[in-house]
Motif scaffolding. Structure first.
Motif, mmCIF file in Angstrom:
data_model
loop_
_atom_site.group_PDB
_atom_site.id
_atom_site.type_symbol
_atom_site.label_atom_id
_atom_site.label_comp_id
_atom_site.label_asym_id
_atom_site.label_seq_id
_atom_site.Cartn_x
_atom_site.Cartn_y
_atom_site.Cartn_z
ATOM 1 N N LYS A 180 0.837 -1.206 0.000
ATOM 2 C CA LYS A 180 0.000 0.000 0.000
ATOM 3 C C LYS A 180 0.866 1.247 0.000
ATOM 4 O O LYS A 180 1.987 1.230 0.504
ATOM 5 C CB LYS A 180 -0.869 0.043 1.266
ATOM 6 C CG LYS A 180 -2.022 -0.929 1.269
ATOM 7 C CD LYS A 180 -3.204 -0.411 0.507
ATOM 8 C CE LYS A 180 -4.196 -1.522 0.223
ATOM 9 N NZ LYS A 180 -5.022 -1.245 -0.901
ATOM 10 N N THR A 240 -2.488 7.839 1.096
ATOM 11 C CA THR A 240 -3.585 8.331 0.255
ATOM 12 C C THR A 240 -3.304 9.734 -0.301
ATOM 13 O O THR A 240 -3.852 10.114 -1.327
ATOM 14 C CB THR A 240 -4.891 8.363 1.063
ATOM 15 O OG1 THR A 240 -4.651 9.099 2.266
ATOM 16 C CG2 THR A 240 -5.350 6.975 1.418
ATOM 17 N N LEU A 243 -3.940 5.367 5.509
ATOM 18 C CA LEU A 243 -3.904 4.296 4.502
ATOM 19 C C LEU A 243 -5.324 3.781 4.358
ATOM 20 O O LEU A 243 -6.028 3.623 5.355
ATOM 21 C CB LEU A 243 -3.019 3.128 4.974
ATOM 22 C CG LEU A 243 -1.526 3.371 5.142
ATOM 23 C CD1 LEU A 243 -0.874 2.092 5.644
ATOM 24 C CD2 LEU A 243 -0.879 3.769 3.842
ATOM 25 N N VAL A 263 -7.313 -1.401 3.165
ATOM 26 C CA VAL A 263 -6.401 -2.466 3.590
ATOM 27 C C VAL A 263 -7.238 -3.733 3.771
ATOM 28 O O VAL A 263 -8.369 -3.660 4.249
ATOM 29 C CB VAL A 263 -5.717 -2.063 4.924
ATOM 30 C CG1 VAL A 263 -4.940 -3.216 5.504
ATOM 31 C CG2 VAL A 263 -4.812 -0.871 4.700
#
Length: 558
Positions: free
Chosen positions: A222, A225, A312, A315
């Motif tokens: 990841k 953002t 993040l 997930v």
């Protein structure tokens, strides 16, 4: 096509059909066993599997091979199910269990031809199984799970027959470290070692195999953002969410008619207020990092960025559970119910790195992580997939020993000892049941015999030597002349050196296997053989829709 008719009379014709079904099942089981017989031992041959998409898999892992094979015979399907059961339960010995089950069924065929009833054969098999279990428990030896050297020896015997044998020490290290990381003593006194859920293997092509390592924390595929958010935080305060940080629309008011500009501004304002309310609840706990399984709107990113909070989104749930264990946080379903105790503080470093073309998030240096990520590097995807399969077996072995810290000699020594032991005890079995009881003893020899064959040596000569060694061990036990189990001359640990095909003492050769794997293999093999022997008819069900007729039958048959 006519629907199959089940004959319920007891004339000789029907019995012949029952015998046919049993022979058909035994043949199918033997065929499956023969497919992977060459995959046992350090000199195992590889199988090349082609999938429908044109990809190839190169492996000698019995479970991986059988998982890819498509069979139509029901008995063959149940054999393939055996390897899956073995893999789920103990994670190793998948090839052994199929070969054993196939051989036990093959040995049952002469008993059926002697007109011994299947029920008599099954009861003899069950008796042989309970005697075999007692022999295994007798010859097993305790092991100290905190002794690294003993554990390395054990794990290396599991992966010594696999592709990763060249990096044996590295793989043993990875497996042992991963299992010790996720080991968790519960308040009830039970020990939990959930390798499947809390030790994730991440494969990144590129780099050397030697670069593989176990992280003291979690890694995710990841990126943050918002580009201005922090990518490197030491000792972060972590909040984990299972809810979106986005405006939630009302379920009934899907259509809104706006006639004035002020109304439109009011709608935007309501949206902003709702998102701000969510973010304020998070900001109040002063976190450095927010991780959510759902989305994060641009507006929420703006509010979080203003307070220097990194976010993040999207997930996976499994990853979020691992992060929760590693950083000591609680996953929260609603931001309004956030408590200071839900914040995770045991993570030492949050960092985002670019490996290849992708960004990876690392949450490492955790104080007491109860979850970990194993980072595998290697030259190509195929090689990494094979390493992952082998590492799964190694972790399974380490996990079993943590639960049952006893070992059995490998290299076919345990099977040979059981075989000779059952042969001796067969004399005490009365009546025709003695034949099927001896059949189990003979079937046990298939493991050392296969190891000798795969090493390219002469099975008859070497098996005779091995049988003599174990006969001497049982003689010494019967005489009770003071010879001990560890005495080299009469040891129960004589087995096969899989590389040379010679007889060696496992105390010096150093191949040991967990008792849990041995017990599970023999139990599963004998139980499944009993199950297939109970089948005396194979009936295919009529198809629901016959050609040209209504559903539910009644139509004309072809």
């Amino acid at each position: 096509m006519q629907a199959p008719v089940v004959v319920l009379n007891t004339q000789s014709g029907e019995r012949q059909f029952g015998r046919k079904a049993q022979i058909s099942n035994i043949t199918a089981a033997k065929t499956v066993a023969d497919i992977i017989r060459s995959c046992l031992g350090p000199k195992a041959m590889l199988k090349m599997l082609l999938d429908p998409m044109g990809g190839i898999v190169l492996t000698n892992d019995g479970h991986a091979i059988l998982r890819e094979i498509e069979v139509s015979h029901p008995a063959a399907k149940s054999m393939i199910e055996l390897s899956r059961t073995q893999d789920e339960e103990v994670g190793d010995g998948t090839t052994t269990v199929i070969i054993l089950a196939g051989e036990i069924l093959a040995q049952a065929l002469p008993q059926l031809e002697r007109n011994i009833h299947p029920v008599v054969i099954i009861s003899a098999f069950k008796r042989a199984l309970s005697d075999a279990i007692s022999i295994i428990e007798e010859i097993s030896e305790p092991v100290n799970i905190n002794d690294d050297k003993a554990m390395y020896t054990l794990i290396s015997s599991s992966i010594g027959t696999k592709f990763v044998a060249r990096w044996s020490e590295l793989m043993c290290n990875l497996a042992l470290k991963a299992v010790r990381t996720v080991m968790f003593d519960q308040d009830t006194g039970r020990r939990e070692v959930d390798v499947k859920r809390y030790a994730r293997i991440e494969k990144i092509p590129g780099g050397e195999i030697e670069d593989s390592k176990v992280l003291d924390g979690v890694m995710l595929n990841k990126d943050i953002t918002h580009p201005k958010m922090r990518r490197h935080i030491e000792n972060p305060r972590v909040i984990l969410l299972d809810c979106p940080l986005e405006y939630k629309k009302g379920e009934s008011q899907t259509n809104i008619e706006v006639s004035k500009e002020e109304d439109w501004n009011r709608i935007l304002q309501i949206e902003e207020e709702q998102v701000k309310q969510m973010c304020d609840a998070i900001i109040a706990l002063k976190p450095d990092l927010v991780i959510t399984e759902k989305g994060v709107s641009d507006l929420a990113q703006h509010f979080l960025l203003k307070h220097n909070i990194t976010a993040l989104r999207r997930v996976r749930k499994t990853d979020n559970n691992r992060i929760a264990r590693a950083v000591g946080a609680t996953i929260v379903n609603d931001v309004r119910s956030l408590q200071p105790s839900d914040v995770g503080t045991s993570c030492g470093l949050f960092d985002i790195e670019k490996i290849g073309d992708e960004y990876f998030t690392f949450l490492t240096k955790c104080k007491d992580p109860k979850a970990c990520t194993i980072l595998l590097r290697g030259p190509s995807k195929d090689i990494l997939n094979e390493i992952e399969r082998n590492l799964h077996d190694a972790m399974g072995v380490a996990r079993n020993v943590v639960f049952h810290p006893r070992l059995c000699p490998g290299g076919g020594a345990t099977e040979m000892c059981v075989s000779v032991g059952l042969e001796r005890r067969a004399k005490a079995v009365e009546g025709v049941a003695q034949w099927p009881y001896r059949a189990v003893a003979e079937a046990m020899e298939v493991i050392p015999r296969t190891l000798i064959q795969n090493a390219g040596a002469s099975p008859i000569r070497i098996l005779t030597q091995l049988r003599a060694k174990h006969a001497a061990f049982w003689d010494s036990k019967e005489e009770q002349n003071g010879a001990t189990n560890g005495d080299a001359a009469v040891s129960s640990a004589w087995g096969i050196d899989g590389d040379k095909g010679a007889v060696v003492d496992m105390h010096t050769y150093g191949v040991w296997e967990p008792m849990a794997v041995k017990l599970q293999s023999i139990k599963t093999a004998v139980e499944s053989a009993c199950l297939l022997l109970r089948v005396d008819d194979i009936v295919a069900a009529k198809q629901a829709k016959q050609a040209g007729g209504p559903i539910g039958g009644g139509g004309e048959e072809e």
